[in-house]
Design a protein around this motif. Sequence first.
Motif, PDB file in Angstrom:
ATOM      1  N   UNK B 241       0.800  -1.220   0.161  1.00  0.00           N
ATOM      2  CA  UNK B 241      -0.076   0.413   0.397  1.00  0.00           C
ATOM      3  C   UNK B 241       0.537   1.331   0.027  1.00  0.00           C
ATOM      4  N   UNK B 242       1.976   0.982  -0.152  1.00  0.00           N
ATOM      5  CA  UNK B 242       2.878   2.441  -0.675  1.00  0.00           C
ATOM      6  C   UNK B 242       3.640   2.133  -1.447  1.00  0.00           C
ATOM      7  N   UNK B 243       3.947   3.595  -1.892  1.00  0.00           N
ATOM      8  CA  UNK B 243       4.979   3.646  -3.054  1.00  0.00           C
ATOM      9  C   UNK B 243       6.289   3.197  -1.853  1.00  0.00           C
ATOM     10  N   UNK B 244       7.942   2.654  -2.862  1.00  0.00           N
ATOM     11  CA  UNK B 244       8.666   2.331  -2.495  1.00  0.00           C
ATOM     12  C   UNK B 244       9.514   2.620  -3.042  1.00  0.00           C
ATOM     13  N   UNK B 245       9.702   2.716  -4.182  1.00  0.00           N
ATOM     14  CA  UNK B 245      10.804   3.335  -4.573  1.00  0.00           C
ATOM     15  C   UNK B 245      10.064   4.398  -6.354  1.00  0.00           C
ATOM     16  N   UNK B 246      10.385   5.197  -6.737  1.00  0.00           N
ATOM     17  CA  UNK B 246       9.684   5.769  -8.681  1.00  0.00           C
ATOM     18  C   UNK B 246      11.061   5.719  -9.186  1.00  0.00           C
ATOM     19  N   UNK B 247      11.533   6.122  -9.821  1.00  0.00           N
ATOM     20  CA  UNK B 247      12.200   5.977 -10.712  1.00  0.00           C
ATOM     21  C   UNK B 247      11.745   6.127 -12.403  1.00  0.00           C
ATOM     22  N   UNK B 248      13.398   6.467 -13.264  1.00  0.00           N
ATOM     23  CA  UNK B 248      13.308   5.892 -14.611  1.00  0.00           C
ATOM     24  C   UNK B 248      13.109   4.531 -14.553  1.00  0.00           C
ATOM     25  N   UNK B 249      12.715   3.469 -15.214  1.00  0.00           N
ATOM     26  CA  UNK B 249      12.800   2.521 -15.970  1.00  0.00           C
ATOM     27  C   UNK B 249      14.499   1.878 -16.390  1.00  0.00           C
ATOM     28  N   UNK B 250      15.003   2.396 -17.088  1.00  0.00           N
ATOM     29  CA  UNK B 250      16.166   2.744 -17.119  1.00  0.00           C
ATOM     30  C   UNK B 250      17.034   2.400 -14.798  1.00  0.00           C
ATOM     31  N   UNK B 251      17.010   3.411 -14.343  1.00  0.00           N
ATOM     32  CA  UNK B 251      17.822   3.329 -13.620  1.00  0.00           C
ATOM     33  C   UNK B 251      17.119   2.342 -12.070  1.00  0.00           C
ATOM     34  N   UNK B 252      15.472   1.888 -12.402  1.00  0.00           N
ATOM     35  CA  UNK B 252      14.856   0.713 -11.094  1.00  0.00           C
ATOM     36  C   UNK B 252      15.780  -0.193 -11.818  1.00  0.00           C
ATOM     37  N   UNK B 253      15.945  -0.350 -13.108  1.00  0.00           N
ATOM     38  CA  UNK B 253      16.661  -1.586 -13.274  1.00  0.00           C
ATOM     39  C   UNK B 253      18.095  -1.523 -13.109  1.00  0.00           C
ATOM     40  N   UNK B 254      18.797  -0.460 -13.418  1.00  0.00           N
ATOM     41  CA  UNK B 254      20.174  -0.283 -13.671  1.00  0.00           C
ATOM     42  C   UNK B 254      20.434  -0.572 -11.587  1.00  0.00           C
ATOM     43  N   UNK B 255      20.356   0.143 -11.515  1.00  0.00           N
ATOM     44  CA  UNK B 255      20.813   0.953  -9.698  1.00  0.00           C
ATOM     45  C   UNK B 255      19.925   0.729  -9.029  1.00  0.00           C
ATOM     46  N   UNK B 256      18.606  -0.233  -8.582  1.00  0.00           N
ATOM     47  CA  UNK B 256      17.318  -0.533  -7.485  1.00  0.00           C
ATOM     48  C   UNK B 256      18.499   0.200  -5.805  1.00  0.00           C
ATOM     49  N   UNK B 257      17.245   1.195  -5.792  1.00  0.00           N
ATOM     50  CA  UNK B 257      17.842   2.068  -4.898  1.00  0.00           C
ATOM     51  C   UNK B 257      17.072   1.165  -3.322  1.00  0.00           C
ATOM     52  N   UNK B 258      16.422   1.024  -3.254  1.00  0.00           N
ATOM     53  CA  UNK B 258      15.104   0.230  -2.221  1.00  0.00           C
ATOM     54  C   UNK B 258      15.521  -1.431  -2.594  1.00  0.00           C
ATOM     55  N   UNK B 259      15.233  -2.147  -1.135  1.00  0.00           N
ATOM     56  CA  UNK B 259      15.834  -3.634  -1.066  1.00  0.00           C
ATOM     57  C   UNK B 259      14.943  -4.154  -2.026  1.00  0.00           C
ATOM     58  N   UNK B 260      13.195  -3.756  -1.373  1.00  0.00           N
ATOM     59  CA  UNK B 260      12.374  -4.514  -2.505  1.00  0.00           C
ATOM     60  C   UNK B 260      12.499  -4.607  -3.906  1.00  0.00           C
ATOM     61  N   UNK B 261      12.874  -3.431  -4.817  1.00  0.00           N
ATOM     62  CA  UNK B 261      13.181  -3.074  -5.904  1.00  0.00           C
ATOM     63  C   UNK B 261      13.740  -4.284  -6.730  1.00  0.00           C
ATOM     64  N   UNK B 262      15.671  -3.908  -5.421  1.00  0.00           N
ATOM     65  CA  UNK B 262      16.380  -5.125  -5.526  1.00  0.00           C
ATOM     66  C   UNK B 262      15.886  -6.436  -6.085  1.00  0.00           C
ATOM     67  N   UNK B 263      15.045  -6.791  -4.823  1.00  0.00           N
ATOM     68  CA  UNK B 263      14.810  -8.681  -4.658  1.00  0.00           C
ATOM     69  C   UNK B 263      14.264  -8.704  -6.071  1.00  0.00           C
ATOM     70  N   UNK B 264      13.464  -7.784  -6.365  1.00  0.00           N
ATOM     71  CA  UNK B 264      12.144  -7.768  -8.225  1.00  0.00           C
ATOM     72  C   UNK B 264      13.588  -7.591  -9.035  1.00  0.00           C
TER      73      UNK B 264
END
Lengths: 315, 333
Positions: B241-264
């Motif tokens: 129910x919360x936004x945990x990360x917001x980024x351009x798709x490139x940034x999100x895939x290359x250097x995820x900033x949240x451990x959950x994104x990293x896991x995904x």
Amino acid sequence: MGRYLLRRIVSLAPTLVIVSLLIFTLIHLIPGDPARVMLGDRATEQDVERLREELGFDRPLYIQYINWVKGIFRGDFGRSVFIRESMVDIIGSHMAPTIVLTFYALLIAVAAAIPLGIIAAGRHNEAAGNLIEIFAMAGVSIPSFLLGLLMIIVFAVKLRWFPAAGYKTIDEVGFWPHLRYMHMPAAALGCMQAGFLIRMTRASVLEVLSSDYIRLVHAKGLDDFRIIFKHVLRNALIPIVTTLGQSLMLLLSGAAVVESVFNIPGIGQLIIHAVARRDYEIIQAVVLLATIINVAVGLTVDVLYAIIDPRVRLE
Amino acid sequence: MTAENSAGPGGPMLDIRGLSIRFKTDYGVLDVLDGVSMRVFPGEMTALVGESGCGKSVTIQSVMRLHDEKRQVVYDGEIFFKGRDVLKLTRSEMRAIRGGEIAMIFQDSFSSLDPIFRIEDQLLECVPEDAKRTQSGARDYAASMLERVGINEPYLRLRQYPFEMSGGMRQRVAIAMALSRGPSLLLADEPTTALDVTIQAQVMELIRELNRDLGMGVILVTHDLAVVSETCERALVMYLGQIVEEASVGDMLDRPAHPYTLGLVRSIPQLEGPKPERLYAIEGMVPLPGQITRGCRFAPRCRYALPRCCEETPELRPVQGSQSARCWRIGEF
């Protein structure tokens, strides 16, 4: 559609054969002898034997069955040993009040249940919805004979709105006075089915309301009226139509009880007397008729089902 | 801030601000969304990513107010669409927006088309009034919508029922319905999840094309990062129910900033390189909304969690450029 219908009708033939065989054997398994009943206590063994021969009850059971079936194909449904009328007349005159009673009861049940069921679904967890559910529960729980007696006390004895019991045919008194004798019996009979149908409608509508396609029509911006009457109702009706066939059959068999409470000379009374006197031919004819009605109702339901639901028609 | 509400050129068409939603259920009140903010610009395709039950669908359904408002849902926050807060609109104003300026497609096109009506009946419900003036005009319009989404023999298809079509075809029909009144925002709720991989690609290509050609804003709800990487510009990652990360798709895939994104990101199976012993998975399950503990909501499943993470709740903080994340340890792993 034509092929679907044909397939359905052909598949009904075995049902009729099996049921007619069952009826025949079961009835003849019941202890008791019509010849003895006819002649009374003081008849000699020889007199009874002679009458049995005359009526054909001494022959092997399968011959009796074959003769009966042959007769049916010639339009001869047998002859009552006690009532000196043709079988068609006997059943016809007793069937009329039962049919009126049954369909009137079904009409009352459906007319009450579908709107109430829809309201109960729309207002579930609210006072109105809960009230309807209690009403439905009560309807299901009260036996029709008890309800019938209560109605006689209240509406006939105290309020004097309707005749307490009895029956007059349309020919005797005309349509509306005829119906006056039927209001209470039909309401008493239909109440239980109304209860069932309310609960059925409510469950069905609730299920459709929570479906994805209803969410999509909301997302399409349709107004509530169109959503309810076009998409929700038609989808929700599919299981209800199936139930209606069962309801009709239950009403038909329940009619016998209500007929005796209100003293209506229907098919119920006919069959009770016939069983008491071992009047085989009447019992056979009535049960066969009931089977044919059952099968016809089933067929009608299937056809309605196919009309409402294209998946049934085309698959 | 109010000046930005109006959808001037260059401004966002959809601006969700601090949206919180509570559901009243038989088991008590559930916090389903907590302070969700997001923006969608015209012609932009934004992904909303996360596991099942994280609130993605709830978020986009609240843009159309599809929740049962009579008893089920309590909104908090604002949802500005073209300068108007949709949470303040009347029922009839809302109805005009639904299927008009905002359209939606659902995950399972089999259950989302009414099973007992012909495609024609369902599609005509979406045809704009001026095309409906004549019956043939309405049919022609409906047929042209089917052609637009790549369906051959549209007049034949109009006469068919949903169960007579394949899954990909049904989803195309659903898209045709969504497009019928030329919406400026399309909400796509896992539109390809129920489809074969090849059909998935075709349907995504179609959505992408419509987004480009018609300048439609699109929110794509999905849990498939491969689809996101191919189609979207920006992504928002949701958890509980919360936004945990917001980024351009490139940034999100290359250097995820949240451990959950990293896991995904790590959970995407790789075609190249040596086969791993086992596929990567984030430990544990998404807790139910009733079981939310204090501190960071992801902390119980996070391999980088510190004691602090279980005590204090992090806010969404900028990481770099347009990237932001809801984590105490940004940049530490």
